[in-house]
Design a protein around this motif. Structure first.
Motif, mmCIF file in Angstrom:
data_model
loop_
_atom_site.group_PDB
_atom_site.id
_atom_site.type_symbol
_atom_site.label_atom_id
_atom_site.label_comp_id
_atom_site.label_asym_id
_atom_site.label_seq_id
_atom_site.Cartn_x
_atom_site.Cartn_y
_atom_site.Cartn_z
ATOM 1 N N ASN A 29 35.210 103.335 -71.227
ATOM 2 C CA ASN A 29 35.398 104.589 -71.968
ATOM 3 C C ASN A 29 34.878 104.515 -73.399
ATOM 4 O O ASN A 29 34.664 105.542 -74.023
ATOM 5 C CB ASN A 29 36.868 105.002 -71.986
ATOM 6 N N TYR A 30 34.734 103.299 -73.930
ATOM 7 C CA TYR A 30 34.241 103.163 -75.300
ATOM 8 C C TYR A 30 32.735 103.362 -75.321
ATOM 9 O O TYR A 30 32.004 102.739 -74.558
ATOM 10 C CB TYR A 30 34.588 101.792 -75.891
ATOM 11 N N GLY A 31 32.275 104.216 -76.220
ATOM 12 C CA GLY A 31 30.844 104.463 -76.349
ATOM 13 C C GLY A 31 30.163 103.524 -77.331
ATOM 14 O O GLY A 31 28.952 103.369 -77.297
ATOM 15 N N TRP A 32 30.955 102.855 -78.182
ATOM 16 C CA TRP A 32 30.360 102.086 -79.269
ATOM 17 C C TRP A 32 31.367 101.075 -79.829
ATOM 18 O O TRP A 32 32.565 101.204 -79.630
ATOM 19 C CB TRP A 32 29.880 103.013 -80.378
ATOM 20 N N GLN A 79 26.957 98.705 -85.734
ATOM 21 C CA GLN A 79 27.266 99.409 -84.485
ATOM 22 C C GLN A 79 26.395 98.952 -83.324
ATOM 23 O O GLN A 79 25.202 98.721 -83.464
ATOM 24 C CB GLN A 79 27.159 100.919 -84.673
ATOM 25 N N THR A 80 27.037 98.839 -82.178
ATOM 26 C CA THR A 80 26.366 98.670 -80.892
ATOM 27 C C THR A 80 26.807 99.859 -80.050
ATOM 28 O O THR A 80 28.001 100.149 -79.961
ATOM 29 C CB THR A 80 26.754 97.341 -80.227
ATOM 30 N N VAL A 81 25.840 100.566 -79.441
ATOM 31 C CA VAL A 81 26.112 101.847 -78.784
ATOM 32 C C VAL A 81 25.431 101.875 -77.415
ATOM 33 O O VAL A 81 24.325 101.345 -77.254
ATOM 34 C CB VAL A 81 25.555 103.022 -79.638
ATOM 35 N N HIS A 82 26.078 102.523 -76.460
ATOM 36 C CA HIS A 82 25.420 102.759 -75.170
ATOM 37 C C HIS A 82 24.153 103.569 -75.414
ATOM 38 O O HIS A 82 24.180 104.593 -76.116
ATOM 39 C CB HIS A 82 26.344 103.529 -74.225
ATOM 40 N N THR A 83 23.052 103.137 -74.830
ATOM 41 C CA THR A 83 21.757 103.802 -75.013
ATOM 42 C C THR A 83 21.824 105.273 -74.622
ATOM 43 O O THR A 83 21.295 106.138 -75.327
ATOM 44 C CB THR A 83 20.678 103.078 -74.189
ATOM 45 N N GLU A 84 22.480 105.569 -73.506
ATOM 46 C CA GLU A 84 22.604 106.956 -73.048
ATOM 47 C C GLU A 84 23.264 107.832 -74.113
ATOM 48 O O GLU A 84 22.852 108.969 -74.331
ATOM 49 C CB GLU A 84 23.421 106.995 -71.752
ATOM 50 N N LEU A 85 24.271 107.314 -74.789
ATOM 51 C CA LEU A 85 24.968 108.087 -75.815
ATOM 52 C C LEU A 85 24.034 108.391 -76.990
ATOM 53 O O LEU A 85 23.994 109.510 -77.494
ATOM 54 C CB LEU A 85 26.222 107.356 -76.287
ATOM 55 N N VAL A 86 23.277 107.401 -77.417
ATOM 56 C CA VAL A 86 22.320 107.622 -78.509
ATOM 57 C C VAL A 86 21.307 108.696 -78.121
ATOM 58 O O VAL A 86 21.008 109.597 -78.904
ATOM 59 C CB VAL A 86 21.610 106.310 -78.902
ATOM 60 N N ALA A 109 32.522 111.218 -82.957
ATOM 61 C CA ALA A 109 32.943 112.585 -82.676
ATOM 62 C C ALA A 109 33.065 112.868 -81.185
ATOM 63 O O ALA A 109 33.820 113.754 -80.782
ATOM 64 C CB ALA A 109 31.965 113.575 -83.309
ATOM 65 N N VAL A 110 32.331 112.119 -80.340
ATOM 66 C CA VAL A 110 32.312 112.418 -78.909
ATOM 67 C C VAL A 110 32.812 111.281 -78.021
ATOM 68 O O VAL A 110 32.866 111.443 -76.797
ATOM 69 C CB VAL A 110 30.901 112.858 -78.448
ATOM 70 N N SER A 111 33.181 110.146 -78.603
ATOM 71 C CA SER A 111 33.652 109.027 -77.783
ATOM 72 C C SER A 111 34.505 108.076 -78.609
ATOM 73 O O SER A 111 34.317 107.952 -79.816
ATOM 74 C CB SER A 111 32.467 108.264 -77.183
ATOM 75 N N PRO A 112 35.433 107.385 -77.959
ATOM 76 C CA PRO A 112 36.230 106.400 -78.678
ATOM 77 C C PRO A 112 35.401 105.155 -78.991
ATOM 78 O O PRO A 112 34.404 104.875 -78.320
ATOM 79 C CB PRO A 112 37.375 106.076 -77.714
ATOM 80 N N GLY A 113 35.830 104.430 -80.020
ATOM 81 C CA GLY A 113 35.131 103.217 -80.422
ATOM 82 C C GLY A 113 36.080 102.076 -80.673
ATOM 83 O O GLY A 113 37.300 102.241 -80.741
#
Length: 170
Positions: A29-32, A79-86, A109-113
């Motif tokens: 569930n974490y995006g970043w 930050q490390t982020v899912h590519t799809e989210l970026v 704003a759109v995902s928990p971290g």
């Protein structure tokens, strides 16, 4: 996954990226993730950031509210982020600086971290870096850059859209 890195900064150890990937893989569930940043001064001294949040799940709006009051809690290059989210957020915004922070605020704003416990970046401080220049330190322009990022993140919050990784959709 994507990792923000400035050309003159350093990763503190060989496991830095592995820690981020492990958190994101174990918590879909974490995006970043973000991590503490240590300023590396020319004399070798390391200095932690003044606003680092506690390790673990970050409360909603922790970064946005900090940025809005002029105290961004973390450095965007950690930050490390899912590519799809970026990609869904349109990548890094076209700002002359703070583009990494702006992307991070949009991700929040759109995902928990998740806040890592171990440092994620050694930010090399030196007199010739762009962020040490007078142009960069123009307070009015710096406030405007952050304000643009904060406004974008606020609109994303208000929209109510939440990112879900492809593995959880269906």
């Amino acid at each position: 996954m994507l990792r923000c890195v400035d050309a003159d900064d350093l990763l503190p150890d060989a496991d830095t990226l592995a820690r981020d990937i492990e958190v994101l893989a174990a918590n879909p569930n974490y995006g970043w993730t973000v991590a503490p940043c240590l300023d590396l001064h020319p004399d070798g001294r390391l200095e932690p950031g003044p606003y680092d949040p506690a390790p673990g799940p970050l409360p909603a709006r922790a970064l946005l509210d900090g940025a809005a009051r002029g105290a961004m809690p973390v450095v965007g290059t950690t930050q490390t982020v899912h590519t799809e989210l970026v990609r869904l957020l349109g990548g890094w915004p076209a700002l002359p600086a703070f583009e990494d922070g702006a992307l991070l605020l949009s991700c929040e704003a759109v995902s928990p971290g998740w806040m890592q416990e171990e440092p994620g970046t050694l930010y090399r401080k030196h007199p010739t870096q762009h962020t040490a220049s007078e142009a960069f330190r123009d307070r009015a322009e710096a406030r405007l850059r952050v304000q643009i990022a904060v406004q974008r993140a606020e609109v994303l919050h208000t929209a109510g859209w939440r990112w879900r990784p492809a593995a959880l959709k269906g």
